[in-house]
Scaffold this motif. Structure first.
Motif: not given
Ligand SMILES: [Fe+2]
Length: 340
Positions: A96-108
């Motif tokens: 895997t690789q790390p993802i920085q996503s405000e959308v994902l961090n806000a939703a999950v």
């Protein structure tokens, strides 16, 4: 002497013709262990709203091994799996690789995603209590499964099933291994029958008068009561009340389906776009309807059958902590002879 170059040209032509017609057409490749029937409507909906083609490889198991063995040439962009343990396994195998996503961090919710951004929950299911109708419980603590007042009254599937090792591992996260061993021995003492069968057998055996309470996953209540599992299961589903148990100092234990971006993703941008789409209101609603799972995004309604079970307060233990205790949980299951 002439044959070999001709064969090479033929092979080249074959592989060229397998490529998309337009070299610029955006696509994303997903490897998933989820059932096609559950996941296809979500992928179709993604393609419809973005124009991005999704190529899907459905696997029964061995996702991490497959991607690891494909190495750098792996075509996988998105890896999707059920059970937090399988997602952690992907990270451990380095695929895997790390993802920085405000959308994902806000939703999950934070406890349902990897702290480094390697994986994210897309839907969840709770480990709930089924009870006989005459057992009137407004609330229940998992700790109380070992209370002697339930002696001979508890039904549960094998202690080694991942649904249960995750629950027991969460208990270890709260109380440590020694206390959990005592608790598990107490639960074992309370069993109405040998640990085994599936979660739905808990409801069936409540109807049959074999047990008063049983542990099972939330979505089975939807599958039983909706009639999707057939007429018999409607009777099982209607024979029970459901309580969302909590740990005394926490919430209800949940497990997840989730996804990660593959380390060697060639279409990383589209992969992130797909993950972000899967936590959109539209996609979360499809999750809720397809398999009676809880949407992970706050504000998206669960299916009415699931919503009727009560307000879900997700336990606060990060799933990565739960997973880190699972091997120990499995050893304790053997140690107390839970399944004997
Ligand atoms: Fe299941």
């Amino acid at each position: 002497m002439l044959r070999q170059p001709i064969l090479a040209v033929t092979a080249l032509l074959t592989s060229v013709s397998a490529l998309p017609l337009s070299a610029t057409a955006a696509e994303v490749n997903i490897y998933t262990t989820r059932e096609p029937g559950l996941i296809q409507p979500l992928l179709d909906s993604f393609t419809k709203s973005t124009g991005i083609t999704v190529n899907t490889v459905f696997l029964k198991d061995g996702l991490a091994e497959r991607v690891a063995s494909e190495g750098e040439s792996s075509p996988a962009d998105v890896l999707m799996a059920v059970d937090a343990g399988n997602l952690v396994d992907l990270v451990d195998k380095g695929v895997t690789q790390p993802i920085q996503s405000e959308v994902l961090n806000a939703a999950v919710p934070a406890q349902l995603r990897d702290a480094d951004g390697n994986w994210f929950a897309l839907s969840s299911r709770a480990r709930v209590l089924y009870t006989a109708k005459d057992v009137e419980l407004a609330s229940f603590n998992y700790e109380d499964l070992a209370d002697p007042k339930w002696k001979g009254k508890v039904c549960i599937r094998s202690g080694q099933h991942p649904y249960n090792t995750a629950l027991f591992a969460d208990h270890i996260a709260y109380y440590g291994a020694e206390e959990t061993e005592k608790w598990l021995a107490g639960v074992k003492d309370n069993l109405a029958r040998k640990a085994g069968g599936g979660d739905r057998d808990g409801a069936k055996d409540i109807l049959g008068g074999i047990c008063d309470i049983a542990i099972g996953n939330s979505y089975y209540v939807g599958l039983m009561r909706s009639g999707k599992g057939g007429e018999d299961q409607v009777k099982w589903g209607e024979a029970i009340n459901v309580v969302l148990p909590t740990f005394k100092n926490g919430g209800t234990q949940v497990n997840i389906s989730g996804a990660a971006v593959a380390k060697n993703a060639k279409n990383k941008e589209q992969a992130v776009q797909l993950l972000e789409y899967l936590v959109s209101d539209e996609a979360q609603k499809i999750y809720a309807e397809a398999n009676y799972e809880y949407p992970v995004k706050a504000g998206v309604a669960a299916d009415p059958i699931i919503a009727s079970l009560g307000e879900l307060t997700i336990d606060k233990t990060p799933l990565s902590d739960v997973v880190s205790h699972r091997k120990q949980a499995s050893e304790l299951v053997d140690k107390v002879g839970f399944d004997n």
